[in-house]
Design a protein around this motif. Sequence first.
Motif, PDB file in Angstrom:
ATOM      1  N   ASP A 206      12.741 -33.793   1.469  1.00 34.95           N
ATOM      2  CA  ASP A 206      12.164 -32.877   2.452  1.00 34.95           C
ATOM      3  C   ASP A 206      12.539 -31.436   2.129  1.00 34.95           C
ATOM      4  OD1 ASP A 206      10.874 -32.169   4.957  1.00 34.95           O
ATOM      5  OD2 ASP A 206      12.908 -31.783   5.684  1.00 34.95           O
ATOM      6  N   SER A 210       9.611 -28.764   1.266  1.00 33.76           N
ATOM      7  CA  SER A 210       9.434 -27.685   2.247  1.00 33.76           C
ATOM      8  C   SER A 210       9.412 -26.311   1.585  1.00 33.76           C
ATOM      9  CB  SER A 210      10.541 -27.757   3.297  1.00 33.76           C
ATOM     10  OG  SER A 210      10.467 -28.974   4.033  1.00 33.76           O
ATOM     11  N   PHE A 221       3.629 -31.383   2.268  1.00 34.77           N
ATOM     12  CA  PHE A 221       4.473 -32.420   2.859  1.00 34.77           C
ATOM     13  C   PHE A 221       4.225 -33.735   2.124  1.00 34.77           C
ATOM     14  CE2 PHE A 221       0.583 -32.610   5.306  1.00 34.77           C
ATOM     15  CZ  PHE A 221       0.366 -33.963   5.504  1.00 34.77           C
ATOM     16  N   LEU A 229       5.487 -39.980   7.777  1.00 32.46           N
ATOM     17  CA  LEU A 229       5.908 -38.686   7.231  1.00 32.46           C
ATOM     18  C   LEU A 229       7.339 -38.805   6.710  1.00 32.46           C
ATOM     19  CD1 LEU A 229       4.526 -36.250   9.963  1.00 32.46           C
ATOM     20  CD2 LEU A 229       3.478 -36.895   7.803  1.00 32.46           C
ATOM     21  N   SER A 231       8.468 -35.967   4.852  1.00 33.68           N
ATOM     22  CA  SER A 231       8.869 -34.558   4.812  1.00 33.68           C
ATOM     23  C   SER A 231       7.878 -33.768   5.644  1.00 33.68           C
ATOM     24  CB  SER A 231       8.907 -34.033   3.371  1.00 33.68           C
ATOM     25  OG  SER A 231       7.589 -33.825   2.880  1.00 33.68           O
ATOM     26  N   GLN A 232       8.334 -32.634   6.238  1.00 34.93           N
ATOM     27  CA  GLN A 232       7.466 -31.750   7.024  1.00 34.93           C
ATOM     28  C   GLN A 232       8.217 -30.433   7.176  1.00 34.93           C
ATOM     29  OE1 GLN A 232       6.127 -29.970   9.460  1.00 34.93           O
ATOM     30  NE2 GLN A 232       4.013 -30.489   8.975  1.00 34.93           N
ATOM     31  N   PRO A 233       7.640 -29.315   6.710  1.00 34.90           N
ATOM     32  CA  PRO A 233       8.407 -28.060   6.690  1.00 34.90           C
ATOM     33  C   PRO A 233       8.720 -27.507   8.074  1.00 34.90           C
ATOM     34  CG  PRO A 233       6.122 -27.681   6.047  1.00 34.90           C
ATOM     35  CD  PRO A 233       6.304 -29.156   6.123  1.00 34.90           C
ATOM     36  N   LYS A 236      10.447 -31.141  11.944  1.00 33.67           N
ATOM     37  CA  LYS A 236      11.423 -32.067  11.367  1.00 33.67           C
ATOM     38  C   LYS A 236      11.576 -33.350  12.194  1.00 33.67           C
ATOM     39  CE  LYS A 236      12.428 -29.196   8.078  1.00 33.67           C
ATOM     40  NZ  LYS A 236      11.956 -29.453   6.707  1.00 33.67           N
ATOM     41  N   ILE A 239       9.640 -36.523  11.082  1.00 31.18           N
ATOM     42  CA  ILE A 239       9.988 -37.264   9.866  1.00 31.18           C
ATOM     43  C   ILE A 239      10.562 -38.630  10.237  1.00 31.18           C
ATOM     44  CG2 ILE A 239      11.466 -37.292   7.827  1.00 31.18           C
ATOM     45  CD1 ILE A 239      11.333 -34.229   7.848  1.00 31.18           C
TER      46      ILE A 239
END
Length: 834
Positions: A206, A210, A221, A229, A231-233, A236, A239
């Motif tokens: 992640d 990101s 992502f 999911l 990863s997610q910038p 969070k 996730i």
Amino acid sequence: MDWKNTSLKSKLILFIVTGVLLVLVTSTAVIISTVTSQEVNLAYEQSIEKARGFANYFNSDMRANHVIGQTIANSMNAYSTSDRDEVNEILKEVAVRNPNLLGTYVCYEPNAFDGNDQLFINAEGHDETGRFIPYWNRINGDLAIDPLLNYEESDYYKLPKTTKTDHIIDPYFYEGVFIVSYVTPIFKNDEFVGMGGADVSLTYLDEVVSEVKIFDTGYAFMTGNTGILISQPEQKDWIGYKTLYDFDIPEISNMADEIKNGSSGYIDTIDPTTGKTVVMFYEPIKTGNFSFILVVPKDEMLAGVTELRNNLIVISTMSIIFMTGLAALIAGFVTRPINDIVADFKDLSDAAVVGQLHARADTEVDIDFKNIPLGLNEILDAFTRPMTETMRVTNELAKGELQTRMPTDLKGEFKHIGDTLDSFATKLNAIIDESNAVLTSFQNEDFTHKINLKGEGDFRILTDGIEITRQSLYKATTERKKAEEELIRYAKELERSNQMKEEMERVIESSPVVVFKWRAEKGWPIEFVSSNISQFGYSLEDFSAGKVTYSDLVYPKDLPRVEEQLQKKCDEGANEFTIEYRILTKYGQILWADERTFIRRDIDGNVDHLQGIIVNIDERKRAEEALLKIEEIRKKEIHHRIKNNLQVISTLLYLESDKFKDEKVRDAFKNSQDRVRTMALVHEKLYQSEDMESIDFVDYTKNLINYLSQSYVIGNRNITIDLDVADVFLNMDTAVPLGIIINELVSNSLKYAFGDKDENEKGIISVDIENFGDEFMLTVSDNGNGISEDIDFRDTESLGLQLVTNLVEQIGGDIELKRDNGTKFIIQFTEEKY
């Protein structure tokens, strides 16, 4: 807009402007399409290449982690030293050299590593099973060793065990950390013995993902194969908990399906994070079935294309305005003479409306349009005569003159009109003739003459109506004849049925079977009973007068049982009821009867009445009772004789043992004597039981223990035998082997368990039998010296233990030995039913 009411001038302007508009729009569209398509394709290709580059980067990273898991497992395949400390050092070294790994581990099947699991129970890196399951991990920061958790229920162990192949486990939470596992099975001699692997924290992925940026606000992502999911910038908290399907956006859900299939591509959609219109480019990461997704705002990607398209649209709009003015000028010159001709046509139509068919158009017009009024006048001349002839023929047909016809010299469409009118007159004449013929047949009661000529339209209604009437009359006549024939046949059948009824009544009255029908009410009042009820002393008048109901015939002690079982059958929805019970004759004699009843119900399913037969079976029942008494006496005699023979054998063994001085030989005779006595005791208890099939095992066990106590003279020894036996009855096939098992185990305890005990130390032997439904458990234990760890009771030269093992198998049971604080044998078995 009403197109027909639009002027020619307006139409010309519209056509010219439309043509110019189409040319300009088409050319502009081609230019815009060509230029913007190139720009769009370039932007999309750049984004795809970036997404593919990132996907390849992460694929290489994951492949390297997978290779580490494979290397651990392959090293264990070739490892033969079976040193747990050495393997722990190997795993620790791998974890130290690869700081990006969350942990390294192996997980072996029970006793599959070195066969010494019992020596490592709850040791470092082990759990309560002692299995070799070390897990070197950084979950709490520093590298430490822990035992693996939940391995029997988790995919990271179950999948390589069941499939025997490498696996990259879908992202999951382990001890609160979101991870992915790379696992490989370990084999020895082609058999699965465990697995080795490595874990990677998805927090690491992640952080890297990101950092990816594209254009001004684009980001990236990653997801798992299931769309979850990883990863997610920005979000969070999504996730590990949110999937692509949870956004409930069709395009994103379709993308999730493509990701699941390992495909790449892109979609136009709304970004659930920012709400912007974006293009999502997705590329598979083959190692691990993950997917890298690049999110690009569409307006940022196509900003240059939009400006170019707007400029081209402004130029096209100015060209359209100029061409509209030019088209109006051209249309004025063309439409003036046409308007004059149209005005003249309007005058002709007004005259025709009031019946002035001889009016003609003005031919003094411009040379280019002169043929238009001339042609119109010729049309009017050709139309006048056919119209006059048509009116004449129509008037004649209306008067009934069906032979009148049109002239034959008409041409073109006017000839077609004349032929059609003549055809109508001919067909009408034929339909009237055919209908008259059928109606004449009706008057003669002949309904077989069909309408062969079918009309069309309203004439079809007339001919079909006559045909339907004919068919109805024909059907009614035919059915009347059939009804007359059926009545004659029914009369004959009724006469034959009455004869058969009389014959059946004679058969029933002369047979021992009583036929009845009674109402489903309390006491079962009789509606019908055959006259041979007299065999029980009753007459038909007893029942018809209501003096006797059927319940009065049933023996009072049997009546509750009959009522209960009949009611049960009625409640279950059964249609038949069979039972044997005793009845009372009118003179007080008790006889056995067999009843077979049909339960009749109404349309709602409620019991309406009962009907059936009663048969006197008294002689048969008395014969059966006599046979049962003979059988009981025979069984008692057999068990008595077997018991006596076994006692004789026991006495012979005792006498024969006195001839030998060797104590081992004398002990062997004594053991055999005890076993014979054990079997004799079973037959003695069967002889004393009521059903001759099973024995009271509580009483039997007490007698057996009492005999063994006397046989081994424990009165002078500090030994107590505790007996706790459940209240159970066992058949002979189970009681005999179980008695011998108790004899052998208790005898062994009396002979060997307390040889080294202090005289003041109390010896205890316990015999417990517990019952769990159809399952039983026998426990024989003592607090003596115990059986040595070197002795395998299943494979020993001791005849007694061999006999115990074989008898446990005979009754289909399982035996277990515990050596804590003495000796305890636990035997679980199920009694075989017959």
